[in-house]
Write an enzyme that holds these catalytic residues in place. Structure first.
Site, PDB file in Angstrom:
ATOM      1  CD  GLU A 301      -6.703   0.517  -9.283  1.00 41.57           C
ATOM      2  OE1 GLU A 301      -7.196   0.290 -10.397  1.00 41.57           O
ATOM      3  OE2 GLU A 301      -7.378   0.939  -8.330  1.00 41.57           O
ATOM      4  CG  ASP A 305      -6.594   1.297  -5.109  1.00 45.61           C
ATOM      5  OD1 ASP A 305      -7.527   1.910  -5.669  1.00 45.61           O
ATOM      6  OD2 ASP A 305      -6.085   0.259  -5.577  1.00 45.61           O
ATOM      7  CB  SER A 551     -10.403   1.718  -9.469  1.00 46.20           C
ATOM      8  OG  SER A 551      -9.977   0.727 -10.340  1.00 46.20           O
ATOM      9  CG  ASP A 594     -32.906   1.659  -2.996  1.00 46.08           C
ATOM     10  OD1 ASP A 594     -32.060   1.176  -3.775  1.00 46.08           O
ATOM     11  OD2 ASP A 594     -34.105   1.344  -2.998  1.00 46.08           O
ATOM     12  CB  ILE A 595     -28.475   3.876  -6.173  1.00 49.68           C
ATOM     13  CG1 ILE A 595     -27.406   4.089  -5.098  1.00 49.68           C
ATOM     14  CG2 ILE A 595     -28.213   4.740  -7.416  1.00 49.68           C
ATOM     15  CD1 ILE A 595     -27.309   5.492  -4.551  1.00 49.68           C
ATOM     16  N   GLY A 613     -34.670  -1.023  -4.067  1.00 48.77           N
ATOM     17  CA  GLY A 613     -34.173  -2.317  -3.589  1.00 48.77           C
ATOM     18  C   GLY A 613     -32.882  -2.675  -4.313  1.00 48.77           C
ATOM     19  CG  ASP A 615     -29.968  -1.434  -8.632  1.00 50.96           C
ATOM     20  OD1 ASP A 615     -28.786  -1.350  -9.016  1.00 50.96           O
ATOM     21  OD2 ASP A 615     -30.475  -0.602  -7.838  1.00 50.96           O
TER      22      ASP A 615
END
Ligand SMILES: *[C@@H]1O[C@H](CO)[C@@H](O)[C@H](O)[C@H]1NC(C)=O
Ligand SMILES: *[C@@H]1O[C@H](CO)[C@@H](O)[C@H](O)[C@H]1NC(C)=O
Ligand SMILES: *[C@@H]1O[C@H](CO)[C@@H](O)[C@H](O)[C@H]1NC(C)=O
Ligand SMILES: *[C@@H]1O[C@H](CO)[C@@H](O)[C@H](O)[C@H]1NC(C)=O
Length: 636
Positions: A301, A305, A551, A594-595, A613, A615
């Site tokens: 992690e 990051d 993550s 937009d996905i 839009g 979701d």
């Protein structure tokens, strides 16, 4: 129950005689005993309890409107963030709250000389016998014992306050809360629950194995995500100009830790100017960047990051690492918040040992100092890739913490959390059962926390679809992990997302019965936005490997927002602060890719779908850096 109803009637009839007495209302109730605890006996009536009444914060009901006032792009006060002193003063309990609670206690037969007001004026304390406490709170105190440790704890199931007192009290202790200190017994830490930084609790990115060859060409972004892929996907070409005025904080919980040798290995291949550079360490509550335990479970992690966060903001911008918690005990979000806001740690009695680290730490080798309290000015953007399932925590605990995120927003801080990696299920693939418990075969969608808190920005995950080019539209992440998303059961829908979420519910009504998700339309929906979370190349334990998860998405969005802050600070503007009212506003609609492909499977269902839009899988979409930069530069 009958007895209680009868008591209420008696109280109502006495209202006429004594105006300080009003009908009683249930103030808090616990539905389950936490795991590991068993009832032992009724508590002795003549024992003494250290009763503490946590007074309500003033103006807390105005929090959302205060935050909108400085965060909504159309507000005349946009960017006029508050000082920490103004935050502390605005929410301190009022003189009226102190008076109402005192008058009630004295009117109920407690001698005024027995009452103590804490120096910070947040608590009224009284040593009361169990008999007195049971009468004041219309409850029954019992003794419970913990299976593993034998620790005894005193608690009640529910308690009541007069209706006119209840609004002035946040909580009473001891009461329903299982805030017992569990001491270490034997070699294994038998804490109340796994620590948020502990490996193996279903948090953190997912590792799919080592890779021997780095595919650094942009045509391979569907197989390996590198910093160059992310720059291409989101148009991130920017050199910081105001780095000394700016800050970006990444949060890690001990025992998670980065390895400098891994950062250097990554940077040798992806950013030579960062080789040898480390984040600026802010160690909170005796934190150490431990190097005794290494490997993916301990370094995955933090390495992810920092490798991506530091790379994307470039070597010109220092990144701050908030490392939180000592080695034996660890810590949680409240410990970080204590360190960032001095008024938080001294408020309402602070942290809950079920979830947070409590310092000084009595465990062997634990941090013996007092908890860090207001030690650092918070960074402009703070990214955290850890989270809980909402039902892991009580509504009161989450409400207190969520309000604190709003206060950071008032001070101009952007707080990002990854939305979770199990789609509509929670950490560990757990779903809820009708009785509120969680299990792998549960059927009810399990929202995350703080994702469901309306005052943070929740970040979901996307992918470059297999075989697709980096210039093609991304889909929701459906490899290895699924983007956390859905509706909170604890928090009401904030104003800023009502239109976007209402449109989704109307145009794309989810095909699930209301018994398995919060279909009311009045609860907070998440995530707010998203970024790639699939196939990240990271260096870990001396090798390159691939990882997946929201993550990854959160520190990437954090880096992009840090660069936008840089551009604003360079021309004398304020940081962007709490971004949600801005990103949901109509003028920002085309600031995101937009996905519209992919879902967030979980709890034995396909989950929700990505649609045009907003979701509940990918939020508003992924950042279009050049457009967002231009829009945010236009704001005052
Ligand atoms: C309650 O009793 C304890 C132990 O005697 C004492 O230290 C504490 O100050 C008392 N608190 C109040 C509010 O009287
Ligand atoms: C990293 O870069 C070096 C030199 O540019 C190259 O020789 C090496 O193969 C790269 N590592 C991997 C795993 O591809
Ligand atoms: C490593 O382990 C040793 C021995 O248990 C301990 O004294 C030391 O504090 C640890 N250091 C770190 C950084 O983890
Ligand atoms: C749905 O969310 C609302 C608002 O947060 C809450 O009041 C309600 O109790 C939730 N419903 C369920 C079934 O949890």
């Amino acid at each position: 129950m009958l007895a209680l109803a009868f008591g209420t009637l008696l109280l109502i009839s006495s209202v006429l005689a004594d105006p300080s007495i009003s009908p009683s209302v249930q103030h808090e109730k616990r539905f389950h005993l936490p795991p590991g605890w068993a009832h032992v006996r009724r508590h002795e009536l003549n024992s003494v309890l250290p009763l503490r009444f946590g007074l309500a914060q003033s103006n807390i009901h105005k929090l959302e409107s205060f935050l909108n006032d400085v965060s909504h792009p159309e507000s005349p006060n946009y960017g006029n963030h508050w000082s920490p002193a103004k935050v502390a003063e605005t929410f301190a309990p009022s003189g009226e709250s102190i008076r109402v609670v005192k008058d009630w206690l004295v009117g109920s037969g407690i001698d005024p000389g027995r009452l103590r007001l804490s120096p910070t004026k947040n608590w009224i304390k009284v040593n009361a016998t169990v008999e007195e406490a049971e009468r004041l709170l219309q409850t029954e105190y019992n003794v419970y014992s913990h299976d593993d440790t034998g620790t005894e704890h005193i608690a009640c199931d529910a308690y009541h306050l007069p209706a006119h007192v209840s609004p002035h009290v946040e909580l009473v202790t001891p009461s329903i809360h299982f805030d017992a200190r569990l001491h270490k017994r034997g070699p294994a830490f038998s804490g109340p629950r796994e620590r948020i930084g502990e490996p193996g609790v279903g948090l953190g990115p997912k590792f799919t194995g080592k890779i021997s060859t780095l595919l650094t060409e942009l045509e391979n972004c569907d197989k390996q995500i590198t910093p160059a892929c992310l720059r291409a996907l989101y148009g991130v070409l920017y050199t910081p100009l105001a780095a000394n005025k700016n800050s970006y904080g990444i949060v890690e919980y001990t025992p998670q830790a980065f390895l400098q040798s891994d950062l250097d290995m990554f940077n040798k291949n992806f950013s030579k100017s960062l080789v040898g550079k480390s984040p600026k360490l802010v160690a909170i509550d005796g934190a150490v960047v431990q190097t005794n335990q290494t490997g993916f479970d301990f370094n995955g992690e933090s390495n992810l990051d920092l490798q991506y966060g530091m790379n994307l903001v470039t070597s010109k911008q220092e990144v701050t690492l908030y490392q939180v918690g000592d080695l034996p005990q660890g810590a949680s979000f409240n410990n970080l918040l204590d360190a960032l806001d001095g008024s938080f740690c001294s408020f309402e009695g602070g942290d809950d040992p079920l979830n947070d680290g409590i310092y000084p730490d009595p465990l062997d080798g634990g941090f013996k100092g007092n908890p860090d309290c207001g030690i650092v000015k918070p960074a402009n953007v703070i990214s955290t890739s850890y989270g809980y399932n909402e039902p892991d925590l009580s509504p009161a605990y989450t409400a207190r913490q969520c309000a604190e995120y709003a206060k950071l927003g008032l001070m101009g801080v952007t707080v990002l959390y990854s939305s979770g990696d199990n789609g509509v299920a929670g950490n560990g693939g757990l779903c809820q059962n009708p009785d509120g418990s969680q299990s792998r075969n549960g059927k009810i969608f399990n929202p995350g926390f703080p994702g469901g808190c309306p005052f943070i920005t929740s970040v979901g995950a996307t992918q470059v679809n297999p075989g697709a080019k980096v210039t093609d539209p991304e889909g929701a992440c459906e490899q290895v992990i699924f983007s956390g998303g859905g509706w909170s059961n604890y928090f009401a829908i904030p104003e800023y997302q009502k239109t976007a979420v209402g449109r989704y519910l109307k145009d794309f009504p989810p095909p699930y019965p209301p018994s398995i998700w919060n279909s009311t339309g009045v609860s907070r929906a998440f995530p707010d936005l998203s970024a790639n979370g699939a196939n990240y190349v990271i260096a870990v334990a001396g090798e390159f490997g691939l990882v997946f998860g929201t993550s990854a998405s959160s520190p990437v969005v954090g880096a992009i927002l840090t660069l936008i802050n840089d551009a604003r600070l360079a021309i004398g503007k304020k940081p962007i602060g709490f971004i949600n009212p801005t990103i949901y506003s109509p003028s920002f609609a085309d600031g995101f890719h937009d996905i519209v492909m992919g879902g967030n499977r979980g709890c034995g269902t396909p989950g929700f779908n990505s649609t045009p839009g907003w979701d509940p899988v990918t939020g508003l979409g992924t950042p279009n850096f050049p457009k967002l930069l231009a829009k945010w530069l236009l704001l005052p």
